[in-house]
Design a protein around this motif. Structure first.
Motif, PDB file in Angstrom:
ATOM      1  N   VAL A  78       0.858  -1.191   0.000  1.00  0.00           N
ATOM      2  CA  VAL A  78       0.000   0.000   0.000  1.00  0.00           C
ATOM      3  C   VAL A  78       0.892   1.237   0.000  1.00  0.00           C
ATOM      4  O   VAL A  78       1.754   1.391   0.875  1.00  0.00           O
ATOM      5  CB  VAL A  78      -0.936   0.017   1.224  1.00  0.00           C
ATOM      6  N   LEU A  79       0.694   2.099  -0.984  1.00  0.00           N
ATOM      7  CA  LEU A  79       1.517   3.298  -1.126  1.00  0.00           C
ATOM      8  C   LEU A  79       1.500   4.110   0.165  1.00  0.00           C
ATOM      9  O   LEU A  79       0.439   4.377   0.733  1.00  0.00           O
ATOM     10  CB  LEU A  79       1.012   4.147  -2.288  1.00  0.00           C
ATOM     11  N   SER A  80       2.681   4.527   0.609  1.00  0.00           N
ATOM     12  CA  SER A  80       2.781   5.250   1.872  1.00  0.00           C
ATOM     13  C   SER A  80       4.043   6.102   1.840  1.00  0.00           C
ATOM     14  O   SER A  80       4.768   6.148   0.840  1.00  0.00           O
ATOM     15  CB  SER A  80       2.826   4.261   3.043  1.00  0.00           C
ATOM     16  N   ALA A  85      12.174   9.686   6.018  1.00  0.00           N
ATOM     17  CA  ALA A  85      12.637   8.472   5.339  1.00  0.00           C
ATOM     18  C   ALA A  85      12.347   8.541   3.850  1.00  0.00           C
ATOM     19  O   ALA A  85      13.205   8.245   3.027  1.00  0.00           O
ATOM     20  CB  ALA A  85      11.988   7.237   5.945  1.00  0.00           C
ATOM     21  N   GLY A  86      11.124   8.940   3.490  1.00  0.00           N
ATOM     22  CA  GLY A  86      10.782   9.054   2.087  1.00  0.00           C
ATOM     23  C   GLY A  86       9.633   8.150   1.701  1.00  0.00           C
ATOM     24  O   GLY A  86       8.971   7.556   2.550  1.00  0.00           O
ATOM     25  N   VAL A 105      -2.045  -9.152   8.212  1.00  0.00           N
ATOM     26  CA  VAL A 105      -1.199  -8.451   9.163  1.00  0.00           C
ATOM     27  C   VAL A 105      -0.556  -7.262   8.462  1.00  0.00           C
ATOM     28  O   VAL A 105       0.095  -7.424   7.418  1.00  0.00           O
ATOM     29  CB  VAL A 105      -0.104  -9.371   9.737  1.00  0.00           C
ATOM     30  N   ASP A 106      -0.771  -6.072   9.015  1.00  0.00           N
ATOM     31  CA  ASP A 106      -0.037  -4.893   8.551  1.00  0.00           C
ATOM     32  C   ASP A 106       1.341  -4.955   9.199  1.00  0.00           C
ATOM     33  O   ASP A 106       1.504  -4.613  10.374  1.00  0.00           O
ATOM     34  CB  ASP A 106      -0.789  -3.619   8.946  1.00  0.00           C
ATOM     35  N   ARG A 107       2.326  -5.403   8.436  1.00  0.00           N
ATOM     36  CA  ARG A 107       3.650  -5.648   9.006  1.00  0.00           C
ATOM     37  C   ARG A 107       4.475  -4.377   9.130  1.00  0.00           C
ATOM     38  O   ARG A 107       5.509  -4.392   9.811  1.00  0.00           O
ATOM     39  CB  ARG A 107       4.396  -6.689   8.174  1.00  0.00           C
ATOM     40  N   GLY A 108       4.061  -3.296   8.457  1.00  0.00           N
ATOM     41  CA  GLY A 108       4.771  -2.046   8.612  1.00  0.00           C
ATOM     42  C   GLY A 108       5.262  -1.469   7.304  1.00  0.00           C
ATOM     43  O   GLY A 108       4.770  -1.810   6.219  1.00  0.00           O
ATOM     44  N   PHE A 109       6.253  -0.605   7.393  1.00  0.00           N
ATOM     45  CA  PHE A 109       6.706   0.237   6.285  1.00  0.00           C
ATOM     46  C   PHE A 109       8.065  -0.229   5.782  1.00  0.00           C
ATOM     47  O   PHE A 109       8.953  -0.598   6.550  1.00  0.00           O
ATOM     48  CB  PHE A 109       6.817   1.685   6.773  1.00  0.00           C
ATOM     49  N   PRO A 180      15.220  -6.631   8.705  1.00  0.00           N
ATOM     50  CA  PRO A 180      15.756  -5.325   9.121  1.00  0.00           C
ATOM     51  C   PRO A 180      15.155  -4.131   8.386  1.00  0.00           C
ATOM     52  O   PRO A 180      15.015  -3.053   8.971  1.00  0.00           O
ATOM     53  CB  PRO A 180      17.256  -5.460   8.833  1.00  0.00           C
ATOM     54  N   ASP A 181      14.811  -4.301   7.108  1.00  0.00           N
ATOM     55  CA  ASP A 181      14.313  -3.161   6.331  1.00  0.00           C
ATOM     56  C   ASP A 181      12.820  -2.922   6.496  1.00  0.00           C
ATOM     57  O   ASP A 181      12.272  -2.009   5.885  1.00  0.00           O
ATOM     58  CB  ASP A 181      14.618  -3.376   4.845  1.00  0.00           C
ATOM     59  N   LEU A 182      12.162  -3.738   7.295  1.00  0.00           N
ATOM     60  CA  LEU A 182      10.715  -3.608   7.494  1.00  0.00           C
ATOM     61  C   LEU A 182      10.468  -3.002   8.873  1.00  0.00           C
ATOM     62  O   LEU A 182      10.766  -3.616   9.897  1.00  0.00           O
ATOM     63  CB  LEU A 182      10.038  -4.963   7.370  1.00  0.00           C
ATOM     64  N   LEU A 183       9.932  -1.798   8.903  1.00  0.00           N
ATOM     65  CA  LEU A 183       9.730  -1.064  10.153  1.00  0.00           C
ATOM     66  C   LEU A 183       8.275  -1.180  10.587  1.00  0.00           C
ATOM     67  O   LEU A 183       7.362  -0.699   9.905  1.00  0.00           O
ATOM     68  CB  LEU A 183      10.090   0.414   9.959  1.00  0.00           C
TER      69      LEU A 183
END
Length: 226
Positions: A78-80, A85-86, A105-109, A180-183
């Motif tokens: 989903v565009l965010s 960060a950008g 599950v919304d796992r994050g950004f 690591p790259d998933l916040l």
């Protein structure tokens, strides 16, 4: 006292009373909203429990839950964007629970530049989060770009229909398999609109202007009659 003066006074006082009532009503709404936010914040920090069998947005939004299972790799992006960060995407992924349910599950950004390199499958995982039914789409929201698997809303029902899952989100605050790259982006109450203070100030300012104008009008009427 002339009829003109009396009618202007009655009209002015009535208008002032209405504006003041609207201002005090917004103050009472502000107190209600602040209390609601405090109660939701307290609820969100409760100990997580199991997923309810038949969840509903009226009863279960913000409910803290824990779910164990495995991420199947099925997901939508989903565009965010994230301040400092950008541009990027929110990853909505299918978790197949130990008892056979398929939940979102919304796992994050994740940054758009890193999207393709993030590993989204996992073996045994545990997710702690809060249940949500986002309502962030309207008639202007574009249709999803299926070719890029890019969506423009986190509304659960259409994503669930696409992925064959139950129509709600668990917004992760703890994800034991997060790369690591998933916040993770835990839920908070920032999305709850609370502009009652601004409305109250507006009504009180209008009441002050109305009072000044009414006073000036009555003074002019009295002066012309004298």
């Amino acid at each position: 006292m002339s009829f003109r003066f009396l009618s202007a006074a009655v009209f002015g006082v009535t208008g002032l009373a209405i504006l003041l009532w609207l201002g005090f009503w917004q103050v009472s709404r502000l107190e209600w909203k602040l209390d609601l936010i405090d109660r939701i914040n307290a609820q969100m920090q409760n100990a997580p429990g199991p997923l309810p069998q038949d969840p509903s947005p009226q009863d279960d939004r913000f409910r803290p839950v824990v779910a164990s299972g495995r991420f199947t790799g099925e997901h939508v992006a989903v565009l965010s964007s994230l301040r400092d960060a950008g541009p990027g995407v929110r990853i909505i992924a299918v978790l197949e629970t130990d008892d056979g349910r398929r939940i979102l599950v919304d796992r994050g950004f994740v940054l758009e530049a890193r999207r393709g390199s993030v590993e989204l499958t996992a073996g045994s995982v545990e997710v702690v989060g809060n249940m949500d039914w986002p309502a962030d789409s309207d008639s202007f929201t574009p249709a999803p770009d299926m070719a890029r698997n890019l969506w423009f809303s986190r509304e659960a029902a259409p994503i669930a229909a696409q992925l064959g899952a139950e129509p709600f989100l668990v917004v992760a605050r703890e994800d034991s398999a997060a790369p690591p790259d998933l916040l993770t982006q835990p839920m908070d109450t920032a999305a709850l609109k609370n502009d009652h203070l601004e409305y109250a100030i507006t009504w009180f300012m209008l009441a002050a202007v109305w009072a000044v104008m009414t006073t000036a009008l009555l003074w002019r009427i009295r002066r012309s009659e004298d």
